[in-house]
Write a protein that holds these residues in place. Structure first.
Motif, short mmCIF file in Angstrom:
data_model
loop_
_atom_site.label_atom_id
_atom_site.label_comp_id
_atom_site.label_asym_id
_atom_site.label_seq_id
_atom_site.Cartn_x
_atom_site.Cartn_y
_atom_site.Cartn_z
N ASP A 1 39.26 -70.23 88.90
CA ASP A 1 39.08 -71.41 89.75
C ASP A 1 37.69 -72.01 89.62
N SER A 2 36.69 -71.17 89.34
CA SER A 2 35.31 -71.64 89.27
C SER A 2 34.82 -71.85 87.84
N ASP A 3 35.70 -71.63 86.86
CA ASP A 3 35.36 -71.78 85.45
C ASP A 3 34.14 -70.93 85.08
N ARG A 4 34.19 -69.67 85.50
CA ARG A 4 33.13 -68.72 85.18
C ARG A 4 33.70 -67.59 84.33
N PRO A 5 32.91 -67.04 83.40
CA PRO A 5 33.33 -65.85 82.68
C PRO A 5 33.36 -64.65 83.60
N VAL A 6 33.92 -63.55 83.11
CA VAL A 6 34.01 -62.34 83.92
C VAL A 6 33.32 -61.18 83.21
N VAL A 7 32.75 -60.29 84.01
CA VAL A 7 32.15 -59.05 83.54
C VAL A 7 33.03 -57.93 84.07
N ILE A 8 33.67 -57.21 83.15
CA ILE A 8 34.72 -56.25 83.52
C ILE A 8 34.26 -54.83 83.27
N HIS A 9 34.57 -53.98 84.27
CA HIS A 9 34.37 -52.54 84.19
C HIS A 9 35.76 -51.92 84.07
N SER A 10 35.97 -51.11 83.05
CA SER A 10 37.25 -50.40 82.91
C SER A 10 36.98 -48.98 82.44
N ARG A 11 37.45 -48.03 83.24
CA ARG A 11 37.28 -46.62 82.86
C ARG A 11 38.55 -45.85 83.16
N ASP A 12 39.11 -45.24 82.14
CA ASP A 12 40.36 -44.48 82.25
C ASP A 12 41.48 -45.32 82.84
N ALA A 13 41.47 -46.60 82.55
CA ALA A 13 42.46 -47.53 83.12
C ALA A 13 42.89 -48.57 82.09
N ASP A 14 42.95 -48.15 80.83
CA ASP A 14 43.18 -49.11 79.76
C ASP A 14 44.47 -49.89 79.93
N ASP A 15 45.58 -49.19 80.20
CA ASP A 15 46.88 -49.86 80.27
C ASP A 15 46.93 -50.88 81.40
N ASP A 16 46.42 -50.51 82.58
CA ASP A 16 46.46 -51.45 83.71
C ASP A 16 45.48 -52.59 83.50
N THR A 17 44.34 -52.32 82.86
CA THR A 17 43.39 -53.41 82.57
C THR A 17 44.05 -54.44 81.65
N ILE A 18 44.72 -53.98 80.62
CA ILE A 18 45.41 -54.90 79.70
C ILE A 18 46.49 -55.67 80.44
N ALA A 19 47.29 -54.96 81.23
CA ALA A 19 48.40 -55.61 81.92
C ALA A 19 47.91 -56.72 82.84
N ILE A 20 46.84 -56.47 83.57
CA ILE A 20 46.33 -57.48 84.50
C ILE A 20 45.68 -58.63 83.75
N LEU A 21 44.92 -58.32 82.71
CA LEU A 21 44.30 -59.39 81.93
C LEU A 21 45.36 -60.30 81.30
N LYS A 22 46.49 -59.73 80.92
CA LYS A 22 47.57 -60.55 80.34
C LYS A 22 48.07 -61.59 81.32
N GLU A 23 48.00 -61.28 82.61
CA GLU A 23 48.43 -62.24 83.62
C GLU A 23 47.53 -63.48 83.66
N PHE A 24 46.30 -63.33 83.13
CA PHE A 24 45.32 -64.42 83.21
C PHE A 24 44.93 -64.95 81.83
N GLU A 25 45.68 -64.57 80.82
CA GLU A 25 45.30 -64.91 79.44
C GLU A 25 45.06 -66.40 79.24
N HIS A 26 45.87 -67.22 79.86
CA HIS A 26 45.80 -68.66 79.59
C HIS A 26 44.82 -69.39 80.51
N SER A 27 44.15 -68.63 81.39
CA SER A 27 43.25 -69.27 82.35
C SER A 27 41.78 -68.93 82.13
N LEU A 28 41.50 -67.78 81.51
CA LEU A 28 40.12 -67.34 81.38
C LEU A 28 39.42 -67.93 80.16
N GLU A 29 40.16 -68.54 79.27
CA GLU A 29 39.59 -69.26 78.13
C GLU A 29 38.64 -68.40 77.31
N ARG A 30 39.00 -67.15 77.12
CA ARG A 30 38.28 -66.27 76.19
C ARG A 30 36.81 -66.07 76.56
#
Length: 269
Positions: free
Chosen positions: A132-161
């Motif tokens: 909503d704010s057109d800001r990049p994200v700083v992500i922490h992921s530890r021992d949560a690879d599958d859920d991190t991927i699954a959630i990021l996939k929900e936002f693939e078309h909005s975060l603009e890489r």
């Protein structure tokens, strides 16, 4: 007699410190840390928010010098402290001039300091703030690879890489997903640790165009200063190790990671 530690290398090319916690540094006055960082050609520093208790502190630090910037976000360890009021504060300040990202957000199933379902909900809510704010994200992921991927996939078309999985210690699956999506991976002093060959393997598979340099200070101090509090001025050691592992000229590593940092956090510069 103790072995003398190497002096911190000083390179001609400026470096951007993309992830540290200035308000956590205790060993020396902050002014000394910033002055020493400038002496080793650290051009910009991004200090990271992690909890409701330091959102304001990070904003104040970002306003303390024209080359210090900040983020707003709640770390997964603190997910159970996330409220509508905290979300409103993050939303209000996400677009401040000196705030360059939403973070540090994500999932941590290693420590499980917060219920996993709460972590996932808070992760999603903060990803939406970034969209909503057109800001990049700083992500922490530890021992949560599958859920991190699954959630990021929900936002693939909005975060603009635009984002980074910082302090990357996850597996090649998450690394390859992030790379394919055009994201950056952040590497720090862990790359210098003797037993971190798994992390160096990820450095090898990551295109230099998608690597960011960070310290995560005061944590994860690189060799040869392990045992001391980390600080942004140790970042040249991380750059050296990336160049060594990637078998690339130092100038190329410094120039490309600098451009990567600008592209991710300072796209209008």
């Amino acid at each position: 007699m103790s072995k003398k530690r190497r002096e911190i290398p000083v390179f001609d090319h400026p470096i951007i410190e993309t992830h540290c916690h200035l308000d956590y540094l205790k060993d020396r006055p902050l002014s000394d840390t910033l002055e020493q960082s400038q002496r080793v050609n650290i051009e910009k520093v991004i200090t990271i928010a992690v909890s409701p208790d330091n959102l304001t502190a990070v904003r104040e630090l970002a306003g303390s010098a024209d080359w210090v910037f900040g983020t707003q976000g709640i770390h997964p360890h603190e997910a159970e402290t996330y409220t509508d009021e905290v979300e409103a504060e993050i939303r209000q300040h996400a677009t401040d001039d000196k705030i360059v990202a939403v973070g540090e957000i994500g999932l941590d199933y290693f420590y499980d300091n917060a219920d996993r379902s709460v972590q996932r909900e808070v992760f999603r809510r903060q990803l939406q703030i970034a969209c909503d704010s057109d800001r990049p994200v700083v992500i922490h992921s530890r021992d949560a690879d599958d859920d991190t991927i699954a959630i990021l996939k929900e936002f693939e078309h909005s975060l603009e890489r635009r984002g980074v999985i910082h302090s990357f210690t996850s597996g090649p699956g998450l690394a390859q997903y992030a790379i394919d999506q055009g994201w950056c991976l952040g590497f720090n002093g862990i790359t210098t640790f003797n037993k971190a060959e798994n992390v160096r393997d990820i450095v090898r598979m990551t295109p230099i165009e998608q690597i960011l340099l960070e310290t995560d200070a005061p944590f994860l101090t690189p060799v040869p200063y392990r045992g001391r509090e980390n600080a942004p001025f140790y970042l040249p050691f991380v750059a050296e190790k990336i160049a060594d592992v990637k078998e690339l000229p130092m100038d190329q590593v410094l120039s490309q990671t600098y451009q990567n940092s600008l592209r991710t956090f300072f796209p209008h510069q």
